[in-house]
Motif scaffolding. Structure first.
Motif, PDB file in Angstrom:
ATOM      1  N   THR A  65      45.544  -9.314 -90.523  1.00 39.42           N
ATOM      2  CA  THR A  65      45.894 -10.580 -91.176  1.00 39.42           C
ATOM      3  C   THR A  65      46.786 -10.387 -92.402  1.00 39.42           C
ATOM      4  OG1 THR A  65      43.810 -10.490 -92.411  1.00 39.42           O
ATOM      5  CG2 THR A  65      43.845 -11.830 -90.416  1.00 39.42           C
ATOM      6  N   PRO A 114      46.930 -15.851 -91.368  1.00 36.97           N
ATOM      7  CA  PRO A 114      45.527 -16.198 -91.157  1.00 36.97           C
ATOM      8  C   PRO A 114      45.186 -16.864 -89.832  1.00 36.97           C
ATOM      9  CG  PRO A 114      46.584 -17.894 -92.444  1.00 36.97           C
ATOM     10  CD  PRO A 114      47.651 -16.841 -92.177  1.00 36.97           C
ATOM     11  N   ASP A 151      40.908 -10.803 -86.936  1.00 34.60           N
ATOM     12  CA  ASP A 151      42.190 -10.121 -86.775  1.00 34.60           C
ATOM     13  C   ASP A 151      42.274  -8.999 -87.797  1.00 34.60           C
ATOM     14  OD1 ASP A 151      44.796  -9.303 -86.456  1.00 34.60           O
ATOM     15  OD2 ASP A 151      45.708 -11.260 -86.805  1.00 34.60           O
ATOM     16  N   ALA A 196      42.244 -15.221 -88.330  1.00 34.46           N
ATOM     17  CA  ALA A 196      41.217 -14.723 -89.246  1.00 34.46           C
ATOM     18  C   ALA A 196      39.881 -15.404 -88.946  1.00 34.46           C
ATOM     19  CB  ALA A 196      41.630 -14.981 -90.690  1.00 34.46           C
TER      20      ALA A 196
END
Length: 495
Positions: free
Chosen positions: A351, A356, A348, A359
């Motif tokens: 983030t 997160p 991503d 992530a």
């Protein structure tokens, strides 16, 4: 994201960030795919939420909810129009961040300046754009979730907040590399990274989890495709997956290997005619990722360009010294061939503001990959060791769609403990990538980082390591997709 034109007029905010940037300048293999689900670093803390914000803290960046992640049901006829409006939202944030970076004196004199002159007008523009998205969706016969209007307002993040890894961001009053008063966010362009974004990898405890146990139905083979390191400098700041038809849709520079004809205006027919940097002429897939730069005071070719220096992506671009692209099987099932034109984004790019949940960044050093993988810190590698970025893409496919409205729901990760795909999903060859860089080690003195390196990103994301991401479009011919699946299912190691 950029406007939907090839020739673009530079908005005042983009000029402001260009001015600010000008002033600021003077072999271990990839382990089990889902180590994004484990704890990557010590002292990890919650994102957002429980962070003290002093009333006098200097604002570091703007933080806006990601509307695109919430759009999961968009009619095909509306997707192009929606993509352009979402690109408009990204452009608005970039322009607001540019204004934020260029008005530090006004902010210091007027506590309400950011609210009244930047964040408030930004929210109004976003509200109008979200309403246009509603119109586009409904005209195409789709339904629109009216609660998305609540995503229009934006907030700010301050320099006294600790970053995601628990380190204190450098605060206001510091001098940036250009000698002027900085915004407190560090970096050659004043938008990161900061000292807290780095860690000596020799001081991080091992954190890599083991792989799931293989079942009798496991597909144990591997298939390696050799596509080079982008030595021919095939770059652009578009992203044809998330912003088709929009110039500068990524707001940062990508390396491209594989297919050589990928830009915002490319389509499936273009991909089939694009040629390839891969040794296998049947592999016309596009593999692309944000570039890594060393912020050592030097300038690169895009210093005065959109997506480059105009948007805080500065420094010397590093070409990987090694790029390994490998497809691996499933520990729990045989795989089916990837469909042609399947699009996957892993990680991503937002983030810093999204948190997160998506992530999937992995940073390490040669000699440490089997022990330490970092998501929220960049590693400082010991002498003789190189920086490694690795990616493990989603390995489960819904069996129907080559893309989805938010570019995520048509694919999924397997369960990290068992390797089993979610109900309704099929195991596909898992794309893994390993990029190795010869990076001059950053030096941290008195809470400041010198000679930093960082991944390119949206300007307001502050070059955090967790924003790293990777993109892929599967384009094969001459039966290659089937041969890859067959190789994995037979337990062979192919190239």
């Amino acid at each position: 994201m950029g406007r939907n034109t090839r020739k673009r007029r530079t908005p005042p905010a983009a000029k402001a960030i260009a001015a600010a940037a000008a002033l600021a300048l003077g072999g271990g293999g990839l382990l089990w795919a889902n180590f994004h689900a484990s704890a990557h670093e010590p002292d990890q803390r919650a994102w957002g939420g429980d962070r003290t914000k002093a009333a006098t803290a200097q604002v570091a960046t703007v933080s806006c909810p990601d509307v695109g992640q919430r759009l999961t049901n968009v009619p095909d006829a509306a997707r192009q129009g929606v993509a352009r409006e979402l690109a408009g939202l990204d452009r608005q944030i970039a322009e607001a961040y540019a204004r934020l970076a260029a008005t530090r004196d006004a902010q210091a004199k007027d506590p309400g300046f950011v609210r009244n002159a930047i964040v408030g007008p930004l929210g109004e523009k976003r509200a109008a754009t979200i309403d246009r998205i509603r119109v586009v969706v409904q005209r195409a016969g789709g339904s629109f979730d009216n609660t998305l209007a609540q995503l229009a307002p934006c907030t700010t993040r301050s320099t006294d907040r600790t970053d995601a890894a628990g380190g204190q961001q450098n605060g206001g009053g510091q001098q940036d590399n250009g000698g002027r008063q900085g915004g407190g966010t560090g970096g050659q362009a004043g938008n990161g990274p900061v000292a807290a974004d780095f860690v000596d990898i020799t001081k991080v405890a091992p954190n890599v989890q083991g792989r799931p146990r293989r079942t009798a139905d496991a597909s144990t083979g591997t298939f390696t495709t050799r596509c080079g390191v982008n030595a021919n400098k095939n770059h652009n700041t578009d992203n044809v997956i998330v912003a088709p038809g929009v110039t500068n849709g990524a707001h940062h520079l990508h390396d491209y290997v594989g297919n050589q004809k990928v830009d915002a205006f490319a389509g499936d027919r273009t991909f089939l005619q694009g040629g390839t940097s891969c040794e296998n002429p049947g592999d016309l897939s596009s593999y692309y990722w944000p570039v890594v730069r060393v912020q050592d005071g030097t300038r690169d070719f895009d210093q005065n360009a959109d997506g480059g220096g105009k948007e805080g992506n500065v420094g010397r671009i590093l070409t990987p010294v090694q790029a390994e692209i490998k497809y691996v099987g499933s520990p729990a099932a045989k795989v089916v061939a990837m469909p042609r034109f399947l699009r996957i984004i892993t990680g991503d790019a937002k983030t810093t503001t999204n948190g997160p949940a998506n992530a999937n960044a992995h940073w390490s050093c040669t000699g440490f990959e089997n022990r330490v993988q970092l998501t929220e810190r960049y590693p400082v590698c010991p002498q003789g060791s190189k920086v490694v970025r690795s990616f493990a893409f989603q390995s489960c496919w819904d069996g129907r769609n080559t893309d989805s409205a938010n570019h995520r729901t048509h694919v999924a990760f397997a369960d990290p403990a068992s390797g089993v795909c979610p109900n309704g999903f099929k195991a596909i060859p898992q794309l893994t990538m390993r990029l190795v860089y010869a990076v001059p080690p950053p030096v941290i003195r008195n809470g400041r980082v010198q000679n930093a390196y960082a991944v390119d990103g949206f300007p307001e994301q502050l070059h955090k390591p967790a924003t790293d991401h990777d993109d892929f479009i599967s384009v094969t011919r001459n039966g290659l997709a089937g041969r890859i699946a067959d190789c994995l299912n037979r337990g062979r190691n192919c190239a």
